[in-house]
Design a protein around this motif. Structure first.
Motif, PDB file in Angstrom:
ATOM      1  N   ARG A 204      72.602  71.118  22.566  1.00 12.52           N
ATOM      2  CA  ARG A 204      72.183  72.106  21.564  1.00 12.52           C
ATOM      3  C   ARG A 204      71.140  73.061  22.148  1.00 12.52           C
ATOM      4  N   THR A 205      71.133  74.297  21.672  1.00 17.77           N
ATOM      5  CA  THR A 205      70.077  75.231  22.061  1.00 17.77           C
ATOM      6  C   THR A 205      68.912  75.152  21.089  1.00 17.77           C
ATOM      7  N   GLY A 206      69.105  74.470  19.982  1.00 12.21           N
ATOM      8  CA  GLY A 206      68.071  74.246  18.978  1.00 12.21           C
ATOM      9  C   GLY A 206      68.481  73.053  18.154  1.00 12.21           C
ATOM     10  N   ASN A 207      67.638  72.684  17.204  1.00 11.06           N
ATOM     11  CA  ASN A 207      67.942  71.502  16.419  1.00 11.06           C
ATOM     12  C   ASN A 207      67.756  71.800  14.936  1.00 11.06           C
TER      13      ASN A 207
ATOM     14  N   PHE B  24      75.857  75.803  20.927  1.00 16.10           N
ATOM     15  CA  PHE B  24      75.779  74.598  21.730  1.00 16.10           C
ATOM     16  C   PHE B  24      76.703  74.729  22.922  1.00 16.10           C
ATOM     17  N   GLU B  25      76.457  73.921  23.931  1.00 18.49           N
ATOM     18  CA  GLU B  25      77.301  73.836  25.114  1.00 18.49           C
ATOM     19  C   GLU B  25      77.895  72.437  25.152  1.00 18.49           C
ATOM     20  N   VAL B  26      79.003  72.301  25.875  1.00 18.47           N
ATOM     21  CA  VAL B  26      79.652  71.000  26.028  1.00 18.47           C
ATOM     22  C   VAL B  26      79.770  70.700  27.512  1.00 18.47           C
ATOM     23  N   LYS B  27      79.274  69.554  27.922  1.00 19.84           N
ATOM     24  CA  LYS B  27      79.372  69.110  29.310  1.00 19.84           C
ATOM     25  C   LYS B  27      80.329  67.927  29.367  1.00 19.84           C
ATOM     26  N   VAL B  28      81.232  67.955  30.361  1.00 22.16           N
ATOM     27  CA  VAL B  28      82.218  66.897  30.527  1.00 22.16           C
ATOM     28  C   VAL B  28      82.094  66.343  31.938  1.00 22.16           C
ATOM     29  N   MET B  29      82.011  65.027  32.043  1.00 22.31           N
ATOM     30  CA  MET B  29      81.998  64.377  33.355  1.00 22.31           C
ATOM     31  C   MET B  29      83.381  64.544  33.980  1.00 22.31           C
TER      32      MET B  29
ATOM     33  N   ASP C 226      79.596  62.070  15.165  1.00 21.56           N
ATOM     34  CA  ASP C 226      78.275  61.617  14.753  1.00 21.56           C
ATOM     35  C   ASP C 226      77.281  61.512  15.902  1.00 21.56           C
ATOM     36  N   TRP C 227      77.737  61.731  17.127  1.00 19.78           N
ATOM     37  CA  TRP C 227      76.880  61.555  18.299  1.00 19.78           C
ATOM     38  C   TRP C 227      76.923  62.791  19.183  1.00 19.78           C
ATOM     39  N   GLU C 228      75.860  63.012  19.917  1.00 16.52           N
ATOM     40  CA  GLU C 228      75.827  64.119  20.865  1.00 16.52           C
ATOM     41  C   GLU C 228      76.341  63.691  22.230  1.00 16.52           C
ATOM     42  N   GLN C 229      76.369  62.400  22.497  1.00 16.65           N
ATOM     43  CA  GLN C 229      76.984  61.845  23.712  1.00 16.65           C
ATOM     44  C   GLN C 229      78.022  60.833  23.248  1.00 16.65           C
ATOM     45  N   PHE C 230      79.246  61.000  23.720  1.00 17.24           N
ATOM     46  CA  PHE C 230      80.302  60.098  23.284  1.00 17.24           C
ATOM     47  C   PHE C 230      81.398  60.035  24.333  1.00 17.24           C
ATOM     48  N   ARG C 231      82.326  59.114  24.136  1.00 19.98           N
ATOM     49  CA  ARG C 231      83.439  58.927  25.064  1.00 19.98           C
ATOM     50  C   ARG C 231      84.745  58.971  24.299  1.00 19.98           C
ATOM     51  N   LEU C 232      85.693  59.688  24.866  1.00 22.50           N
ATOM     52  CA  LEU C 232      87.055  59.710  24.352  1.00 22.50           C
ATOM     53  C   LEU C 232      87.921  58.946  25.339  1.00 22.50           C
ATOM     54  N   TYR C 233      89.003  58.396  24.845  1.00 21.17           N
ATOM     55  CA  TYR C 233      89.924  57.654  25.701  1.00 21.17           C
ATOM     56  C   TYR C 233      91.330  58.210  25.505  1.00 21.17           C
ATOM     57  N   TYR C 234      91.903  58.688  26.602  1.00 19.77           N
ATOM     58  CA  TYR C 234      93.264  59.216  26.581  1.00 19.77           C
ATOM     59  C   TYR C 234      94.169  58.210  27.286  1.00 19.77           C
TER      60      TYR C 234
ATOM     61  N   ASN D   5      68.757  69.892  11.315  1.00 23.49           N
ATOM     62  CA  ASN D   5      69.233  68.596  10.823  1.00 23.49           C
ATOM     63  C   ASN D   5      70.550  68.658  10.067  1.00 23.49           C
ATOM     64  N   ASN D   6      70.877  69.777   9.473  1.00 27.38           N
ATOM     65  CA  ASN D   6      72.104  69.867   8.673  1.00 27.38           C
ATOM     66  C   ASN D   6      73.297  70.405   9.455  1.00 27.38           C
ATOM     67  N   THR D   7      73.210  70.406  10.782  1.00 28.05           N
ATOM     68  CA  THR D   7      74.346  70.802  11.607  1.00 28.05           C
ATOM     69  C   THR D   7      75.283  69.610  11.738  1.00 28.05           C
ATOM     70  N   HIS D   8      76.559  69.853  11.483  1.00 23.52           N
ATOM     71  CA  HIS D   8      77.576  68.814  11.602  1.00 23.52           C
ATOM     72  C   HIS D   8      78.602  69.261  12.630  1.00 23.52           C
ATOM     73  N   TYR D   9      79.037  68.328  13.466  1.00 24.37           N
ATOM     74  CA  TYR D   9      80.000  68.625  14.523  1.00 24.37           C
ATOM     75  C   TYR D   9      81.323  67.951  14.208  1.00 24.37           C
ATOM     76  N   TYR D  10      82.400  68.596  14.676  1.00 29.10           N
ATOM     77  CA  TYR D  10      83.755  68.112  14.424  1.00 29.10           C
ATOM     78  C   TYR D  10      84.577  68.216  15.702  1.00 29.10           C
ATOM     79  N   ILE D  11      85.614  67.395  15.775  1.00 28.39           N
ATOM     80  CA  ILE D  11      86.504  67.408  16.927  1.00 28.39           C
ATOM     81  C   ILE D  11      87.946  67.432  16.435  1.00 28.39           C
ATOM     82  N   ARG D  12      88.783  68.143  17.173  1.00 29.97           N
ATOM     83  CA  ARG D  12      90.232  68.122  16.932  1.00 29.97           C
ATOM     84  C   ARG D  12      90.910  68.363  18.269  1.00 29.97           C
ATOM     85  N   TYR D  13      92.189  68.002  18.359  1.00 29.24           N
ATOM     86  CA  TYR D  13      92.891  68.199  19.616  1.00 29.24           C
ATOM     87  C   TYR D  13      94.363  68.487  19.346  1.00 29.24           C
ATOM     88  N   PHE D  14      95.010  69.021  20.383  1.00 29.99           N
ATOM     89  CA  PHE D  14      96.454  69.253  20.333  1.00 29.99           C
ATOM     90  C   PHE D  14      97.023  69.041  21.729  1.00 29.99           C
ATOM     91  N   GLN D  15      98.070  68.231  21.815  1.00 27.27           N
ATOM     92  CA  GLN D  15      98.735  67.986  23.098  1.00 27.27           C
ATOM     93  C   GLN D  15      99.993  68.838  23.144  1.00 27.27           C
TER      94      GLN D  15
END
Length: 140
Positions: A61-64, A36-41, A100-108, A66-76
């Motif tokens: 995603r380059t394909g679909n 998959f690729e990630v695009k950021v505004m 849980d979403w392919e389009q989402f918003r984070l707030y820093y 159904n059992n693909t799960h995505y995760y996020i983590r960060y470090f400052q």
């Protein structure tokens, strides 16, 4: 005549067995690991102490599967602030959270008067991972 028919049957049976055996060499593979690729505004380059910046992210995603799960983590690693998903509690550094979403918003939200830098990793359950680096200069 009967022996000729028997020989033909044996020959036909041998051809069938060999053709079935050759099909077993290349079993059908079902692909379930899609990179998959990630695009950021675009985001601002500067942030003030107490200010919140919205980060819009889209997973492509380059394909679909159904059992693909995505995760996020960060470090400052420079400055201090909090990163969160919508109105959820802030993320803890290096903890993994499901996406849980392919389009989402984070707030820093900045809690610092100096430059701030952090990295976000988005991964899937097949080991594919993308790294996003964010840096904000202090506007104070």
């Amino acid at each position: 005549m009967i022996t000729i028919l028997n020989k033909c049957r044996i020959g036909l049976l041998a051809v069938l067995v060999s053709s079935i055996a050759s099909c077993d060499k290349d079993p059908l593979e079902i692909q379930n690991d899609f990179p998959f690729e990630v695009k950021v505004m675009p985001v601002p380059k500067e942030i003030a102490n107490g200010q919140t910046v919205e980060i819009r992210i889209t997973l492509q995603r380059t394909g679909n599967y159904n059992n693909t799960h995505y995760y996020i983590r960060y470090f400052q690693f420079d400055g201090t602030g909090i990163l969160k998903y919508y109105d959820e509690p802030p993320y803890l550094p290096n903890d993994s959270y499901p996406l849980d979403w392919e389009q989402f918003r984070l707030y820093y939200t900045s809690h610092s008067t100096v430059s701030q830098s952090f990295t976000v990793w988005i991964s899937d359950n097949f080991g594919n991972e993308k790294q996003l680096d964010f840096q904000f200069n202090s506007s104070e």
